[in-house]
Structures are given as structure tokens and as C-alpha cells.
Design a protein around this motif. Structure first.
Motif, PDB file in Angstrom:
ATOM      1  N   ILE A  61      -7.745  -3.855   6.914  1.00  0.00           N
ATOM      2  CA  ILE A  61      -7.033  -3.248   8.037  1.00  0.00           C
ATOM      3  C   ILE A  61      -5.666  -2.730   7.598  1.00  0.00           C
ATOM      4  N   MET A  62      -5.007  -3.474   6.703  1.00  0.00           N
ATOM      5  CA  MET A  62      -3.728  -3.005   6.171  1.00  0.00           C
ATOM      6  C   MET A  62      -3.907  -1.719   5.368  1.00  0.00           C
ATOM      7  N   SER A  63      -5.038  -1.586   4.671  1.00  0.00           N
ATOM      8  CA  SER A  63      -5.327  -0.369   3.923  1.00  0.00           C
ATOM      9  C   SER A  63      -5.475   0.820   4.862  1.00  0.00           C
ATOM     10  N   LEU A  64      -6.178   0.615   5.955  1.00  0.00           N
ATOM     11  CA  LEU A  64      -6.345   1.685   6.942  1.00  0.00           C
ATOM     12  C   LEU A  64      -5.013   2.068   7.568  1.00  0.00           C
ATOM     13  N   ASN A  65      -4.201   1.084   7.914  1.00  0.00           N
ATOM     14  CA  ASN A  65      -2.888   1.368   8.501  1.00  0.00           C
ATOM     15  C   ASN A  65      -1.960   2.046   7.500  1.00  0.00           C
ATOM     16  N   GLY A  70       0.692   7.322   5.845  1.00  0.00           N
ATOM     17  CA  GLY A  70       0.936   8.324   4.813  1.00  0.00           C
ATOM     18  C   GLY A  70       1.062   7.771   3.411  1.00  0.00           C
ATOM     19  N   ASP A  71       0.890   6.479   3.217  1.00  0.00           N
ATOM     20  CA  ASP A  71       0.996   5.850   1.902  1.00  0.00           C
ATOM     21  C   ASP A  71      -0.390   5.766   1.284  1.00  0.00           C
ATOM     22  N   GLU A  73      -1.293   5.759  -2.024  1.00  0.00           N
ATOM     23  CA  GLU A  73      -1.392   4.825  -3.153  1.00  0.00           C
ATOM     24  C   GLU A  73      -1.464   3.376  -2.671  1.00  0.00           C
ATOM     25  N   GLY A  74      -0.664   3.041  -1.682  1.00  0.00           N
ATOM     26  CA  GLY A  74      -0.726   1.693  -1.113  1.00  0.00           C
ATOM     27  C   GLY A  74      -2.062   1.427  -0.458  1.00  0.00           C
ATOM     28  N   SER A  75      -2.625   2.448   0.156  1.00  0.00           N
ATOM     29  CA  SER A  75      -3.932   2.307   0.788  1.00  0.00           C
ATOM     30  C   SER A  75      -5.019   2.056  -0.252  1.00  0.00           C
ATOM     31  N   LYS A  76      -4.939   2.752  -1.389  1.00  0.00           N
ATOM     32  CA  LYS A  76      -5.920   2.527  -2.461  1.00  0.00           C
ATOM     33  C   LYS A  76      -5.803   1.104  -3.005  1.00  0.00           C
ATOM     34  N   ARG A  77      -4.570   0.663  -3.219  1.00  0.00           N
ATOM     35  CA  ARG A  77      -4.339  -0.679  -3.768  1.00  0.00           C
ATOM     36  C   ARG A  77      -4.855  -1.749  -2.816  1.00  0.00           C
ATOM     37  N   LEU A  78      -4.539  -1.616  -1.532  1.00  0.00           N
ATOM     38  CA  LEU A  78      -4.997  -2.599  -0.551  1.00  0.00           C
ATOM     39  C   LEU A  78      -6.517  -2.541  -0.374  1.00  0.00           C
ATOM     40  N   GLY A  79      -7.095  -1.361  -0.495  1.00  0.00           N
ATOM     41  CA  GLY A  79      -8.551  -1.232  -0.420  1.00  0.00           C
ATOM     42  C   GLY A  79      -9.242  -1.947  -1.571  1.00  0.00           C
TER      43      GLY A  79
END
Length: 108
Positions: A61-65, A70-71, A73-79
Motif C-alpha cells: 500500500i505504501m508503494s501505491l501511495n 510522484g515518487d 523510485e520509492g514506489s519501486k523499492r517498496l514494491g
């Protein structure tokens, strides 16, 4: 006639309308959404390793948020974190099920 002077104020109000901004949004490069592995984390919630399942779901859920903010790279890392924690949760859950079955069926 009207007492309003059709000047730049009226025109700038029209420029900020949603219809006027669609051309600007089309020119921006759309970044594809990285995987957040929500489906895998939901499946892992059916395994009996509950604290780990919930951590995987939170990462997903944090990856989706993060992507919505607009982040990318952070979304990829959290995914990626969500994927590996969900896989670990499924493996631990299957081990718990196997140990429980062995203990239950070997009792006399």
C-alpha cells in the motif's frame, strides 16, 4: 455593456480550467506504474504468518501511495520489499502448516 473589462484576469481564469490544462498533461512523459504486488500480499494474508503478512500488505500500500505522490523510485523499492516479504510470509506459512500437520498426524 458590461462593467467588466475583458482583460488578462478573465483570460487567466480560463487558462486554469481543467480543459485548458489537458494539453500540458499530454506533453508530459507518462511513467508506467511499477508493480506493487498487492495481489501477492493479499494471497499471503491467507497464510498463518500474520505479523509478516501485514508488513507485506503495508509495504504494498505504501508503494501505491508513493507512486501516487510522484515518487517512482520509492514506489519501486517498496514494491520489491512487498514482494520479498510476501514470499517469505508464504514460505513461513507453508512451513507452519506442514509442521502442524506432521505433529497432528504422528500423534498416537
Amino acid at each position: 455593456m458590461s462593467h467588466f473589462d475583458p482583460g488578462t484576469d478573465f483570460k487567466s481564469a480560463l487558462d486554469s480550467s481543467p480543459e485548458a490544462n489537458t494539453e500540458d498533461e499530454k506533453t508530459e512523459e507518462e511513467v508506467p506504474r511499477p508493480n506493487n504486488y498487492l495481489w501477492l500480499t493479499i494471497i499471503s494474508c491467507f497464510c498463518p504468518a500474520y505479523p509478516i503478512n501485514i508488513v507485506a500488505l503495508v509495504f504494498s500500500i505504501m508503494s501505491l501511495n508513493s507512486y501516487n505522490d510522484g515518487d517512482v523510485e520509492g514506489s519501486k523499492r517498496l514494491g520489491r520489499n512487498a514482494k520479498w516479504v510476501a514470499i517469505a510470509s508464504i514460505i513461513i506459512g507453508l512451513l507452519i502448516i506442514a509442521i502442524t500437520c506432521v505433529v497432528h498426524f504422528t500423534k498416537q
